[in-house]
Design a protein around this motif. Structure first.
Motif, PDB file in Angstrom:
ATOM      1  N   ASN A 271       0.878  -1.172   0.000  1.00 43.06           N
ATOM      2  CA  ASN A 271       0.000   0.000   0.000  1.00 43.06           C
ATOM      3  C   ASN A 271       0.919   1.227   0.000  1.00 43.06           C
ATOM      4  O   ASN A 271       1.826   1.285  -0.799  1.00 43.06           O
ATOM      5  CB  ASN A 271      -0.981  -0.027   1.178  1.00 43.06           C
ATOM      6  N   SER A 272       0.712   2.183   0.883  1.00 41.79           N
ATOM      7  CA  SER A 272       1.612   3.339   0.950  1.00 41.79           C
ATOM      8  C   SER A 272       2.508   3.303   2.179  1.00 41.79           C
ATOM      9  O   SER A 272       3.299   4.229   2.388  1.00 41.79           O
ATOM     10  CB  SER A 272       0.792   4.644   0.957  1.00 41.79           C
ATOM     11  N   SER A 273       2.384   2.274   3.005  1.00 42.70           N
ATOM     12  CA  SER A 273       3.053   2.237   4.306  1.00 42.70           C
ATOM     13  C   SER A 273       3.998   1.046   4.394  1.00 42.70           C
ATOM     14  O   SER A 273       3.704  -0.039   3.890  1.00 42.70           O
ATOM     15  CB  SER A 273       2.017   2.146   5.433  1.00 42.70           C
ATOM     16  N   TRP A 274       5.111   1.256   5.117  1.00 43.78           N
ATOM     17  CA  TRP A 274       6.068   0.172   5.328  1.00 43.78           C
ATOM     18  C   TRP A 274       5.640  -0.706   6.505  1.00 43.78           C
ATOM     19  O   TRP A 274       5.650  -1.925   6.418  1.00 43.78           O
ATOM     20  CB  TRP A 274       7.472   0.742   5.546  1.00 43.78           C
ATOM     21  N   GLY A 275       5.293  -0.079   7.616  1.00 43.46           N
ATOM     22  CA  GLY A 275       4.818  -0.832   8.769  1.00 43.46           C
ATOM     23  C   GLY A 275       3.316  -1.064   8.693  1.00 43.46           C
ATOM     24  O   GLY A 275       2.630  -0.584   7.783  1.00 43.46           O
ATOM     25  N   TYR A 276       2.791  -1.830   9.656  1.00 46.04           N
ATOM     26  CA  TYR A 276       1.360  -2.096   9.685  1.00 46.04           C
ATOM     27  C   TYR A 276       0.603  -0.797   9.957  1.00 46.04           C
ATOM     28  O   TYR A 276       0.842  -0.107  10.943  1.00 46.04           O
ATOM     29  CB  TYR A 276       1.021  -3.123  10.762  1.00 46.04           C
ATOM     30  N   PHE A 277      -0.310  -0.457   9.058  1.00 49.20           N
ATOM     31  CA  PHE A 277      -1.049   0.810   9.129  1.00 49.20           C
ATOM     32  C   PHE A 277      -2.495   0.477   8.771  1.00 49.20           C
ATOM     33  O   PHE A 277      -2.893   0.548   7.611  1.00 49.20           O
ATOM     34  CB  PHE A 277      -0.453   1.793   8.117  1.00 49.20           C
ATOM     35  N   PRO A 278      -3.317   0.094   9.764  1.00 47.33           N
ATOM     36  CA  PRO A 278      -4.647  -0.465   9.481  1.00 47.33           C
ATOM     37  C   PRO A 278      -5.570   0.447   8.698  1.00 47.33           C
ATOM     38  O   PRO A 278      -6.482  -0.043   8.020  1.00 47.33           O
ATOM     39  CB  PRO A 278      -5.210  -0.766  10.876  1.00 47.33           C
ATOM     40  N   THR A 279      -5.366   1.752   8.772  1.00 44.01           N
ATOM     41  CA  THR A 279      -6.246   2.655   8.031  1.00 44.01           C
ATOM     42  C   THR A 279      -5.787   2.879   6.598  1.00 44.01           C
ATOM     43  O   THR A 279      -6.500   3.507   5.811  1.00 44.01           O
ATOM     44  CB  THR A 279      -6.352   4.014   8.745  1.00 44.01           C
TER      45      THR A 279
END
Length: 450
Positions: A271-279
């Motif tokens: 997605n757009s994130s490296w770490g877990y980013f639920p939103t």
């Protein structure tokens, strides 16, 4: 300080005596053959669903509140063997996981810092050792991500946000003599000790550095670090983020238009994130991920595809599904992924291509659904067979407008019915006699006809 300098000098001298045992090409061979790797960003930041380390840097969260996330970083459902089996099943050849991001949290049990998963998180244990063992047990190479900068270390600079200095000193115990050193000397000593600890514990195949932009090469110092790594493991390879001393290029997110002139990998998020980013639900499609893998290998590179596990150690379903989708495509088309090299120059086929290592098979990748025919130009070799990879369905073809007396090989029209289409990328194998020879002329009059 004298002991520190002697250690650095000794490491450098030892490394220099070992360089001859393994040439650059020998060290890099497995990496050039790998094609697909998995990148893992795992840390506190998944608890609140904030950007890894950068949320502190940009003062969107205080250092204290950022660190409190450790109270919910449980890793209670973490199963390193399950992870590794998943990665192996998709055709990955290497796995790189954050051992320490810019925030300073070490996922292994470090004797040089109390800011680690064992001492400063609800997990209460070493999370890195099971990962390394599982990856190796499943026949993949181990890559260690390590941040050169440590924004929680009391002697590191520059820092853009306020910190609790008293709390920091407790997290980073120091020897009695270190009070006589400069702050930067203390940090260098710490940094080298943690890197050496990682090599003593894991002897990684690859070190994926990050954060090198914050200081010049001679300040880290990059040359000493590289020499030391090679003294600890003469086979290790290093990415480009060790100012001027990396072994391969590491473009990020966007596939390069022009291929780098040495080995490389594209690191990319789902997605757009490296770490877990639920939103962050803006996930790239599985088709796009497969296309990116193809684009990377067609230019001689690898794809290092990132996931961000949850704080409890599970992998989000959206991420697992995409890994499995990529894996199904790789398994079906493995001959056109592993054992290939960069393909034909632009103009011979309007799409990505690769070649078998002996250069007697040309692989054509079609991102769109085939219709009527596919065109291949400028190949001098006689064609033996054309087939669809994954089904071995034979395809009919004809050669038009050739002028062999003028060394013009003509245009190959390959009939491609719609029923050969793959869900993501269709691959056609063109088998030829001998290693590929290309017509690269500018064209000229035919002068005579049959």
């Amino acid at each position: 300080m004298r002991k520190l300098l002697l250690t650095i000098i000794a490491s450098t001298v030892t490394a220099l005596t070992l360089f001859g045992q393994q040439t650059y090409d020998e060290r890099m061979q497995w990496f050039k053959d790998a094609k697909l790797g998995v990148f893992i960003h795992w840390g506190y930041y998944g608890v609140n669903g904030i950007s890894e380390s950068w949320s502190m840097y940009h003062q969107k969260i205080t250092w204290e509140d950022y660190m409190k996330q450790g109270e919910q970083f449980t890793a209670e459902n973490y199963d390193a063997e399950e992870w590794a089996q998943l990665f192996k099943s998709i055709g990955a050849d290497y796995v790189v996981m954050t051992s320490k991001h810019h925030d300073g949290l070490a996922l292994w049990d470090s004797k040089y810092s109390k800011l680690d998963a064992k001492d400063h998180s609800a997990a209460g244990r070493d999370l890195y050792t099971p990962f390394v063992k599982a990856v190796r047990d499943n026949g993949m190479r181990v890559g260690v991500y390590y941040s050169l900068c440590d924004w929680s270390h009391p002697d590191y600079s520059p820092i853009t946000f306020p910190r609790n200095e008293k709390a920091l000193r407790k997290l980073y115990p120091q020897g009695k003599t270190e009070k006589y050193w400069s702050a930067w000397q203390r940090f260098q000593h710490f940094n080298m000790n943690q890197m050496h600890e990682l090599f003593d514990n894991y002897s990684p195949d690859l070190v994926w550095f990050d954060g090198d932009w914050e200081h010049k090469a001679d300040e880290w110092p990059s040359r000493v670090i590289k020499d030391s790594l090679l003294s600890w493991n003469p086979n290790v390879i290093v990415n480009s983020r060790l100012n001027h001393y990396g072994d391969y290029n590491t473009p990020e997110q966007d596939p390069p238009i022009m291929a780098p002139d040495r080995p490389w990998e594209l690191c990319m998020t789902m997605n757009s994130s490296w770490g877990y980013f639920p939103t962050d639900l803006d996930y790239k499609s599985s088709k796009y991920l497969v296309e990116t893998l193809v684009e990377s290998i067609s230019k001689g590179g690898n794809l290092l595809l990132n996931i961000g596990p949850k704080p409890d150690g599970t992998i989000a379903e959206e991420q697992k599904q995409r890994l499995q989708d990529v894996g199904r495509w790789v398994k079906k088309h493995d001959e056109a992924v592993h054992g290939t090299v960069a393909g034909l120059p632009y103009g011979h086929f309007f799409g990505p291509t690769t070649l078998s290592e002996d250069k007697t098979t040309i692989y054509l990748y079609n991102f769109q659904k085939p219709s009527e025919f596919t065109t291949l130009k400028g190949v001098k070799n006689k064609i033996k067979n054309i087939r669809v990879v994954g089904s071995n369905q034979k395809l009919e073809y004809k050669v038009i407008d050739s002028a062999p007396w003028n060394e013009i090989p003509g245009i190959v029209q390959i009939y491609t019915p719609e029923n050969i289409a793959d869900e993501y990328v269709t691959v056609i194998a063109v088998e030829i006699e001998g290693p590929v020879e290309l017509y690269r002329g500018i064209g000229h009059a035919v002068e005579m006809n049959d």
